[in-house]
Design an enzyme around this catalytic site. Structure first.
Site: not given
Ligand code: ADP
Ligand code: ASP
Ligand code: MG
Length: 816
Positions: A612, A677, A681
């Site tokens: 994306l 995780d 991000k």
């Protein structure tokens, strides 16, 4: 009415080799005459100049064979004359030819009796080739209905008396040409190439291939609009087609470029042809008489880019490399300038020179035929030093060739020279000497004869023919790296060529300057050398600093710490790994220092939301002057899957095990459940938005039950069922309020908060399914309703595609 333009058409030996070739060339002239006025310059019939030399040498050596060869040559010309003319014209032409052969024979007598040939006699004999062909060509034109008169150029090309390679006096020549040929009208002057004469009327020649030069001189004197060189290849090619069968035509060249190519041995045009035409801005067109419709090569002042990184590669055979060195550490005053001056004074052409120091040692390359002269003048120049024992005997390497690559890029792209050497090195070709200056657009290499042709082929293929090459080093061939290699195999693009020059995994590494087929990389790695990061960095930065993208698909923190070393050398990086951007803020700052607003590129789109366009959106918003107020979203496909399943009544433990089976979760699903995780991000997103923060500014809800944090992965997977009831209760409570649970992150006011939140069932976050991600940007402009990006945020296909998109973005920037 506008005066008709004048074209000078020069036909080389191959275009007049046989009666059929001559007829073909006549047709080219006739066709051109529909549009413009034409003057023709001809070479000797193909191979005749060599034959004249052979006959002369035999006559001189008293080899009786000379006479048979003389007769044969005569027959070749008279046969042509008869084939090309009819009626009275044949008789006239044969008489003309006979006269020339009688003169020729007259020249051979003294040579035979003396047993030696002077340079002057040699040139006189050589003149017959062009003088014969010129008569034949003019007669063939007349036979074809074109008015034509033959002219012998020694009547108007004035030279000095350097027989064999005479210098032309342009001013006198211009005047004489204009006087003799007047303004060209409907009658075509057919002029001998190659020959001139001294003021004393002694015939001279302009050096082998000198007919090109004559064409240039005629173009200058007659004020031609274009000079056309008709030969047997489609213009100027990237390399000699006899050596490199893959060479392609260069459609446009600058005068300076062709002059440089010719100087370094490209045979298609005599080097001295260019200068007079360049000054007058007269274009040169190189055409193929065997394929007149091919566009050939147009030479003008204008610069044009070609497909390849470099324009061409030239080969000059039969040279000698001289090395001259002072003894021990004694300096010799002005060793370099004195040596060069001595050679210059003796008329020895210096093709190449290098000097690490002007006083200790130098080397230079000269044509092999000048070796004796060079030795003598050098000895004379340093006689005093020799006598005092200050200088070594010169070293002379013969059986060597000069290979020269030419291209504007060599001036600015400093890594390109290294790339040239490494392509050769990978093929075990080591130059004996290398020369390249800072302002030069050529790089010259002295190579052993037996390696020179291979070098031409390699360099042509690697640098001149292909679309622009962008090189890739793929580090890591796990899920993403392997998928990327598959996707690379399908990339086709006309603007650039992506070429994998190296790869490594945790164990092995492989290299190939020529580029691997991406589909073979994994297999070849099995046989690779042991992975050595120090070696990889050194090799990349020294041999591959030019146009190389390093792809970090390792996920390794150690590798992520190496980025600055690569950036320093100008190597670009693309990565799906979140490591580098999420160390301390200072490290991120360092990465940006090397890459922001710099020619070195760093792209990491795949680190957030896989394929994306999340990072790109952040950049675009900021670039357009918007201000980001908050970023909210679900950035973990694993978490979307987990909560979607819980919402549908599935049990926690079972869902975790299924997620792992389906590849939605890491081998140890705790890596996802810890929230680290997602935290990485968000940190990346924050930093890309210009917000400076550390991991300590992020609060993260860890979904791993405290009791299961230190046990093994297997124990965790089987123990997770114990928490089914707890999660069922939490979900049911939310559903009772028309809400559902999602693992949501929010970045606002410089802080990040990540954890489980209840969101309305029918909200965008509440309706997330599968492994989708959703990122909502609230900005100054997107205020009432946010800018939302939603889609699959995990999976090897989309992640590798994100990496590939970054690679292509950089590739385009590099080649444009
Ligand atoms: P001509 O007979 O027309 O004078 P030359 O033999 O002098 O032709 O020149 C053309 C030849 O030059 C070609 O046939 C080719 O073999 C050789 N050549 C060498 N290098 C190149 C190059 N880079 N491009 C084109 N031709 C080349
Ligand atoms: N006939 C001469 C040679 O063979 C000149 C030329 O062809 O250009 O070199
Ligand atoms: Mg030629």
């Amino acid at each position: 009415m506008e005066a008709l333009k004048l074209h000078v058409l020069k036909f080389g030996g191959s275009s007049v080799a046989t009666p059929e070739r001559i007829r073909n060339s006549v047709a080219i002239v006739r066709k051109r005459m529909d549009e413009v006025k034409v003057a023709v310059v001809v070479s000797a019939l193909g191979g005749v100049t060599d034959e004249l030399i052979a006959i002369m040498d035999k006559a001189c050596g008293k080899d009786p064979q000379w006479s048979a060869r003389f007769d044969h040559l005569k027959k070749r010309h008279t046969d042509s004359a008869q084939a090309l003319t009819t009626g009275a014209a044949t008789g006239d032409l044969l008489r003309d030819l006979d006269e020339l052969f009688t003169e020729f024979l007259g020249q051979l007598h003294p040579i035979r009796s003396a047993g030696r040939i002077s340079a002057k006699q040699r040139d006189h004999v050589l003149s017959f080739g062009e003088r014969l062909s010129c008569r034949i060509f003019a007669a063939a034109l007349r036979e074809g209905g074109v008015a034509a008169i033959s002219y012998e150029s020694h009547h108007f090309v004035r030279t000095n008396n350097r027989f064999g390679d005479a210098d032309v006096d342009n001013a006198i020549t211009n005047e004489l040409v204009r006087k003799r040929l007047g303004p060209v009208n409907g009658t075509v002057p057919v002029i001998t190439g190659f020959i001139g004469a001294t003021a004393e009327n002694e015939i001279t020649t302009l050096g082998r291939s000198g007919s090109d030069y004559t064409a240039g001189l005629m173009g200058e004197a007659l004020g031609a609009d274009v000079v056309e060189i008709w030969t047997d290849v489609n213009g100027v090619l990237t390399a000699d087609p006899n050596i490199a069968s893959t060479a392609v035509t260069i459609p446009r060249l600058q005068y300076a470029e062709i002059a440089e190519m010719a100087h370094f041995g490209t045979k298609v045009l005599h080097p001295r042809t260019v200068l007079p035409l360049e000054e007058l801005n007269i274009p040169i067109l190189i055409k193929n008489s065997f394929e007149p419709d091919n566009e050939g090569t147009l030479i003008t002042h204008e610069y044009s880019r070609t497909n390849g990184m470099l324009k061409s590669v030239s080969l000059k055979k039969d040279i000698v490399l001289f090395g001259l060195k002072s003894k021990g550490l004694d300096r010799i005053h002005s060793l370099l300038p004195r040596a060069l001056q001595a050679l210059e004074d003796a008329g020895v052409q210096i093709l190449f020179s290098t000097a690490a120091s002007a006083e200790f040692g130098i080397s230079f390359a000269i044509p092999a035929h000048a070796e004796k002269a060079a030795r003598e003048v050098v000895y004379r120049a340093f006689e005093a030093e020799y006598r005092k024992g200050l200088i070594d005997e010169p070293i002379a390497l013969d059986q060597v060739s000069l290979v020269t690559v030419i291209g504007d890029r060599l001036i600015h792209d400093l890594g390109l020279s290294g790339a040239v050497l490494s392509v050769l090195g990978e093929n075990n070709i080591a130059p004996l000497a290398v020369a390249k200056g800072v302002a030069n657009r050529h790089l010259s290499l002295v190579l052993k004869n037996e390696q020179a042709r291979t070098a031409v082929v390699l360099l042509n293929d690697h640098f001149c023919v292909h679309a622009e090459r962008v090189r890739l080093f793929v580090a890591g061939t796990g899920t993403i790296g392997a998928e990327l290699l598959h996707q690379l195999a399908d990339v086709t693009n006309e603007e650039y060529d992506l070429s994998v020059i190296g790869a490594c995994d945790g164990q092995r590494m492989i290299w190939n300057a020529a580029g691997f087929d991406p589909l073979t990389v994994e297999h070849l790695l099995l046989e690779g050398a042991v992975t050595d990061w120090e070696f990889i960095i050194t090799k990349l930065t020294s041999d591959y600093a030019y146009r190389t993208i390093f792809i970090d698909a390792t996920g390794s923190a150690e590798v992520a710490r190496l980025y600055p070393n690569l950036f320093k050398a100008g190597i670009h990086i693309v990565t799906p790994s979140k490591r580098a951007n999420t160390f301390e803020q200072a490290y991120f700052d360092t990465l940006m220092e090397y890459t922001q607003g710099k020619p070195t590129h760093y792209l990491f789109e795949a680190t957030v939301g896989a394929g994306l366009p999340v990072i790109q959106t952040v950049k675009d918003l900021l670039r357009s002057g918007d201000a980001i107020e908050s970023i909210t979203g679900v950035l973990s496909g694993t978490m979307t899957y987990l909560f979607d399943q819980l919402q549908q009544g599935r049990a926690f433990g079972e869902t975790i095990r299924r997620a792992r089976q389906l590849g939605y979760a890491e081998p140890d699903p705790r890596d996802d459940l810890s929230g680290e995780d997602v935290a990485r991000k968000f940190i990346t997103l924050a930093r890309a938005s210009g917000i400076r923060l550390e991991r300590t500014d992020v609060t993260v809800e860890n979904l791993i039950p405290a009791e299961l944090r230190t046990v093994s992965a297997e124990e965790f997977l089987s123990g997770a069922d114990a928490f089914d009831a707890l999660w069922k209760d939490r979900m049911d409570a939310a559903l009772a309020r028309q809400m559902t649970l999602r693992y949501v992150g929010i970045l606002a006011e410089g802080k990040i908060r990540i954890g489980v939140e209840a969101v309305p069932l029918n909200s965008p976050l509440g309706s997330l399914r599968g492994t989708d991600n959703l990122i909502a940007f609230k900005t100054r402009r997107y205020n009432a309703s946010p800018l939302i990006i939603q889609g699959p945020g995990a999976g090897k296909d989309v992640t590798a595609a994100g990496v590939l998109a970054d690679i292509q973005k950089i590739a385009i920037r590099l080649v444009r």
